[in-house]
Design an enzyme around this catalytic site. Structure first.
Site, PDB file in Angstrom:
ATOM      1  N   GLY A  11       0.832  -1.217   0.000  1.00  0.00           N
ATOM      2  CA  GLY A  11       0.000   0.000   0.000  1.00  0.00           C
ATOM      3  C   GLY A  11       0.853   1.247   0.000  1.00  0.00           C
ATOM      4  CB  ALA A  54       2.394   3.601   2.836  1.00  0.00           C
ATOM      5  NE  ARG A  67      -6.851  -1.028  -4.111  1.00  0.00           N
ATOM      6  CZ  ARG A  67      -8.006  -1.012  -3.467  1.00  0.00           C
ATOM      7  NH1 ARG A  67      -8.856  -1.994  -3.629  1.00  0.00           N
ATOM      8  NH2 ARG A  67      -8.308  -0.011  -2.682  1.00  0.00           N
ATOM      9  CB  SER A  70      -5.443   0.955  14.333  1.00  0.00           C
ATOM     10  OG  SER A  70      -6.226   2.029  14.833  1.00  0.00           O
ATOM     11  CE1 TYR A  99      -8.949   3.966  21.012  1.00  0.00           C
ATOM     12  CE2 TYR A  99     -11.182   4.286  21.828  1.00  0.00           C
ATOM     13  CZ  TYR A  99     -10.110   4.716  21.074  1.00  0.00           C
ATOM     14  OH  TYR A  99     -10.195   5.881  20.372  1.00  0.00           O
ATOM     15  CE  LYS A 128      -5.532  -1.390  10.973  1.00  0.00           C
ATOM     16  NZ  LYS A 128      -4.782  -1.587   9.707  1.00  0.00           N
ATOM     17  CB  ALA A 142      -4.243   7.720  18.055  1.00  0.00           C
ATOM     18  CG  PHE A 156     -10.571  12.285  17.516  1.00  0.00           C
ATOM     19  CD1 PHE A 156     -11.099  11.228  16.791  1.00  0.00           C
ATOM     20  CD2 PHE A 156     -11.298  13.462  17.613  1.00  0.00           C
ATOM     21  CE1 PHE A 156     -12.333  11.351  16.176  1.00  0.00           C
ATOM     22  CE2 PHE A 156     -12.535  13.585  17.008  1.00  0.00           C
ATOM     23  CZ  PHE A 156     -13.060  12.522  16.280  1.00  0.00           C
TER      24      PHE A 156
HETATM   25  P1  NAP Z   1      -4.976   5.261   2.813  1.00  0.00           P
HETATM   26  O1  NAP Z   1      -4.279   6.468   2.375  1.00  0.00           O
HETATM   27  O2  NAP Z   1      -6.376   5.048   2.335  1.00  0.00           O
HETATM   28  O3  NAP Z   1      -4.088   3.995   2.523  1.00  0.00           O
HETATM   29  C1  NAP Z   1      -4.635   2.699   2.484  1.00  0.00           C
HETATM   30  C2  NAP Z   1      -3.785   1.866   1.551  1.00  0.00           C
HETATM   31  O4  NAP Z   1      -4.332   0.532   1.502  1.00  0.00           O
HETATM   32  C3  NAP Z   1      -3.819   2.400   0.107  1.00  0.00           C
HETATM   33  O5  NAP Z   1      -2.559   2.211  -0.455  1.00  0.00           O
HETATM   34  C4  NAP Z   1      -4.857   1.496  -0.533  1.00  0.00           C
HETATM   35  O6  NAP Z   1      -4.701   1.383  -1.928  1.00  0.00           O
HETATM   36  C5  NAP Z   1      -4.511   0.183   0.138  1.00  0.00           C
HETATM   37  N1  NAP Z   1      -5.585  -0.780  -0.044  1.00  0.00           N
HETATM   38  C6  NAP Z   1      -6.862  -0.716   0.354  1.00  0.00           C
HETATM   39  N2  NAP Z   1      -7.549  -1.800  -0.071  1.00  0.00           N
HETATM   40  C7  NAP Z   1      -6.664  -2.555  -0.776  1.00  0.00           C
HETATM   41  C8  NAP Z   1      -6.744  -3.787  -1.491  1.00  0.00           C
HETATM   42  N3  NAP Z   1      -7.877  -4.485  -1.560  1.00  0.00           N
HETATM   43  N4  NAP Z   1      -5.615  -4.243  -2.098  1.00  0.00           N
HETATM   44  C9  NAP Z   1      -4.465  -3.557  -2.049  1.00  0.00           C
HETATM   45  N5  NAP Z   1      -4.320  -2.379  -1.402  1.00  0.00           N
HETATM   46  C10 NAP Z   1      -5.412  -1.904  -0.772  1.00  0.00           C
HETATM   47  O7  NAP Z   1      -5.106   5.216   4.426  1.00  0.00           O
HETATM   48  P2  NAP Z   1      -4.008   5.464   5.564  1.00  0.00           P
HETATM   49  O8  NAP Z   1      -4.647   6.365   6.547  1.00  0.00           O
HETATM   50  O9  NAP Z   1      -2.684   5.790   5.000  1.00  0.00           O
HETATM   51  O10 NAP Z   1      -3.958   4.015   6.210  1.00  0.00           O
HETATM   52  C11 NAP Z   1      -2.803   3.170   6.088  1.00  0.00           C
HETATM   53  C12 NAP Z   1      -2.772   2.177   7.220  1.00  0.00           C
HETATM   54  O11 NAP Z   1      -2.706   2.873   8.471  1.00  0.00           O
HETATM   55  C13 NAP Z   1      -4.007   1.278   7.306  1.00  0.00           C
HETATM   56  O12 NAP Z   1      -3.569  -0.003   7.715  1.00  0.00           O
HETATM   57  C14 NAP Z   1      -4.828   1.932   8.414  1.00  0.00           C
HETATM   58  O13 NAP Z   1      -5.697   1.019   9.029  1.00  0.00           O
HETATM   59  C15 NAP Z   1      -3.696   2.368   9.346  1.00  0.00           C
HETATM   60  N6  NAP Z   1      -4.064   3.420  10.283  1.00  0.00           N
HETATM   61  C16 NAP Z   1      -4.424   4.651   9.814  1.00  0.00           C
HETATM   62  C17 NAP Z   1      -4.752   5.630  10.730  1.00  0.00           C
HETATM   63  C18 NAP Z   1      -5.143   7.013  10.280  1.00  0.00           C
HETATM   64  O14 NAP Z   1      -5.619   7.799  11.123  1.00  0.00           O
HETATM   65  N7  NAP Z   1      -4.939   7.355   9.018  1.00  0.00           N
HETATM   66  C19 NAP Z   1      -4.698   5.364  12.102  1.00  0.00           C
HETATM   67  C20 NAP Z   1      -4.328   4.096  12.528  1.00  0.00           C
HETATM   68  C21 NAP Z   1      -3.997   3.128  11.613  1.00  0.00           C
HETATM   69  P3  NAP Z   1      -5.542   2.322  -2.937  1.00  0.00           P
HETATM   70  O15 NAP Z   1      -4.897   3.669  -2.885  1.00  0.00           O
HETATM   71  O16 NAP Z   1      -5.423   1.628  -4.232  1.00  0.00           O
HETATM   72  O17 NAP Z   1      -6.956   2.372  -2.400  1.00  0.00           O
END
Ligand code: NAP
Length: 353
Positions: free
Chosen positions: A14, A20, A39, A131, A136, A170, A195, A231
């Site tokens: 991702g 990332a 993707r 996460s 929680y 998660k 968070a 938050f």
């Molecule tokens: P994001 O920008 O939406 O990134 C999500 C990534 O997952 C994107 O690269 C997306 O690809 C990919 N993805 C989703 N479905 C997929 C699939 N079926 N196959 C392959 N790739 C897929 O969100 P983010 O906030 O950076 O989140 C990244 C990670 O951090 C996640 O694990 C999330 O749960 C975790 N997290 C985020 C937060 C927050 O506040 N942002 C907090 C705690 C944990 P596409 O671009 O192609 O959709």
């Protein structure tokens, strides 16, 4: 675990995501070779910013196509990697089908990536982006458990497919990761539990709920008032650093709560006003809980159970493991929100007032 060989490629799943992208930047800036999965590597809207980062950094970026739901899709990208960062998972709150939109990609995707790690002999360490949602479910869980603050010892036991399905996705994904990790001895697992991540985005094409939160504050959605929701907040640049340190610190192990501090919508609005003036339609008062309870399900897409268990409840986290084990000195929430808002202005996502 012995040191990671920095001449070997590092896998980031991702790679184009909000979180990332900052990790990929850090790895490229350190001169590493990054195997990034996305993707669709041909989608320049989604990956253009990564290609630009790679042009000016000492490291090398190679993109691979991989979907979480396609078995074996990560095998090619993982070849030769000692270190794997599994970040890919949807962070979307407004969904129609929690099973297919959240749980399947989170749980089956984690299983898929870790099965690749079991097959690819070079892998020594996996860093999983989980996460605090796996720690929680509702803020009320904290006082129910008699805690002053959540620590890595807690697990989310209150979320389900029906209630807080993102948090549920998660939780089951992280549990599955620990189960798979314990079934073998070649690689170890280190978990990063952020968070709510805020701060400037390198991508303009992310679906992350992080980016929606500040947009909703700025566009007047909450002008009549904001619910008293707390938050945990952390800067996206600190989350990237926590991942990097988790990857390259041999002694790192276990889970890490990655959070700077807690804040509510009015705290965030006050920060924006302090730095950008009074011209934006930001909330100035707290909505009474009974009103949120009444209209939340109709207008805000939030359930009455969510309101009862979260609005007006205190939320605290103990971030000492991330500070002490990973050496992360968290940025102030004030600086994170200021930089986030400034980037949205710079990118034309909000009109200057
Ligand atoms: P994001 O920008 O939406 O990134 C999500 C990534 O997952 C994107 O690269 C997306 O690809 C990919 N993805 C989703 N479905 C997929 C699939 N079926 N196959 C392959 N790739 C897929 O969100 P983010 O906030 O950076 O989140 C990244 C990670 O951090 C996640 O694990 C999330 O749960 C975790 N997290 C985020 C937060 C927050 O506040 N942002 C907090 C705690 C944990 P596409 O671009 O192609 O959709």
């Amino acid at each position: 675990m012995t040191d990671i060989d920095r001449s070997k490629p590092v896998l980031v799943t991702g790679a184009n995501g909000y979180v990332a992208s900052w990790l990929v930047k850090k790895l490229l800036d350190e001169g590493l070779t990054v195997h990034g999965t996305v993707r669709d590597p041909a989608n320049t809207k989604k990956v253009g910013h990564l290609l630009k980062l790679a042009e000016v950094a000492p490291g090398t970026l190679k993109l691979f196509a991989a979907d979480l739901l396609s078995d074996g899709a990560f095998d090619e990208a993982a070849q030769g990697c000692e270190l794997v960062f599994h970040t890919a998972s949807p962070f979307i709150i407004r969904i129609r089908d929690p099973q297919t939109e959240l749980v399947d990609p989170a749980l089956n995707g984690t299983r898929n990536v870790l099965e690749t790690c079991n097959r690819v002999e070079s892998v020594k360490r996996v860093v999983l982006t989980t996460s605090v949602a796996a720690i929680y479910g509702d803020a009320a869980d904290m006082t129910d458990a008699g805690l002053e603050a959540f620590t890595e010892a807690q697990w989310n036991t209150s979320s389900s497919l029906e209630h807080q399905p993102y948090s549920y996705s998660k939780t089951v994904a992280e549990k599955e990761a620990w189960r798979i990790a314990k079934g073998q001895e070649r690689w170890d697992l280190v978990c990063i539990n952020p968070a709510l991540v805020l701060g400037p985005s390198l991508s303009q094409a992310s679906d992350s709920t992080s980016l929606v939160t500040i947009k909703q504050l700025a566009n007047g959605t909450m002008k009549p008032g904001a619910p008293a929701l707390e938050f945990g907040i952390v800067d996206v640049r600190d989350v990237a650093l926590a991942h990097y340190q988790a990857g390259f610190t041999p002694a790192a192990k276990g889970r890490h709560i990655v959070v700077s501090d807690t804040a509510n919508f009015l705290d965030m609005a006050a920060i924006i006003r302090r730095h950008f003036g009074n011209g934006y339609p930001l909330p100035r008062k707290t909505l009474p809980k009974f009103l949120v309870w009444l209209v939340g399900p109709i207008q805000g897409g939030i359930s009455r159970r969510f309101v009862s268990r979260n609005v007006g409840h205190k939320l605290r986290f103990d971030n000492s493991r991330a500070r002490e084990q990973l050496g992360v000195a968290f940025r102030r929430v004030e600086d994170t929100i200021r930089d986030h808002f400034q980037q949205m202005l710079d990118d034309g996502l909000i009109q200057q007032r």
